[in-house]
Design a protein around this motif. Structure first.
Motif, mmCIF file in Angstrom:
data_model
loop_
_atom_site.group_PDB
_atom_site.id
_atom_site.type_symbol
_atom_site.label_atom_id
_atom_site.label_comp_id
_atom_site.label_asym_id
_atom_site.label_seq_id
_atom_site.Cartn_x
_atom_site.Cartn_y
_atom_site.Cartn_z
ATOM 1 N N PHE A 22 79.402 70.111 52.496
ATOM 2 C CA PHE A 22 79.434 69.352 51.213
ATOM 3 C C PHE A 22 80.415 69.801 50.206
ATOM 4 N N ASP A 41 82.054 67.827 47.444
ATOM 5 C CA ASP A 41 81.389 66.625 47.143
ATOM 6 C C ASP A 41 81.095 66.553 45.798
ATOM 7 N N ALA A 71 74.453 68.582 46.537
ATOM 8 C CA ALA A 71 75.076 68.678 47.769
ATOM 9 C C ALA A 71 75.873 70.164 47.765
#
Length: 157
Positions: free
Chosen positions: A6, A9, A14
């Motif tokens: 992640f 992200d 995340a």
């Protein structure tokens, strides 16, 4: 099975899970908060295979959660020390503990209580407060976009 990354992200949850979302990593951090510093102490406490422990410790050092330093006895060994970033996970560890204490199916099997070292009294449940001091519940919060002047514009392509 390869884990999804992640990194990058837009969701901060995340992104955090990309660093500490592995249960071994959180347990290593917990042990470091309890004062464990040496590889053997982590290995004995967790019963973790040495190769997995080595990989997790390396990742936690690379992420700046732990740092390494020579042990004070002058031997060739090193110890692992929580950094400011690592100590910043204390409320996360406490929140996970309190959640488990509240919802575990067998709370009587939990062997310890988290107490204030000075007074010996149990630690109060963590709470989330608004800037004006009001206690916030899940329905009292929302997400809004961060102004573009304080975040990078995402390029597509």
């Amino acid at each position: 099975m390869k884990r999804t990354s992640f990194e990058g992200d837009e969701c901060p949850i995340a992104r955090a899970l990309d660093v500490i979302g592995d249960w071994w990593s959180l347990l290593i951090i917990r042990d470091a908060m309890l004062g464990r510093r040496r590889f053997g102490e982590f290995q004995k406490s967790l019963g973790l295979a040495k190769n997995i422990l080595t990989a997790r410790l390396r990742m936690l050092v690379d992420e700046g959660i732990l740092s390494t330093a020579p042990v004070s006895d002058g031997s060739a060994y090193q110890e692992y020390i929580l950094t400011e970033k690592g100590r910043g996970l204390f409320p996360v560890i406490v929140a996970l503990r309190q959640w488990s204490e509240a919802f575990d199916g067998h709370p009587e099997e939990i062997a310890t209580l988290l107490v204030d070292r000075e007074k010996g009294l149990p630690v109060r449940k963590l709470e989330l407060h608004a800037q004006d001091g009001r206690l916030l519940e899940i329905g009292d919060t929302t997400l809004k976009p961060r102004p573009l002047t304080t975040r990078k514009r995402r390029t597509t392509g």
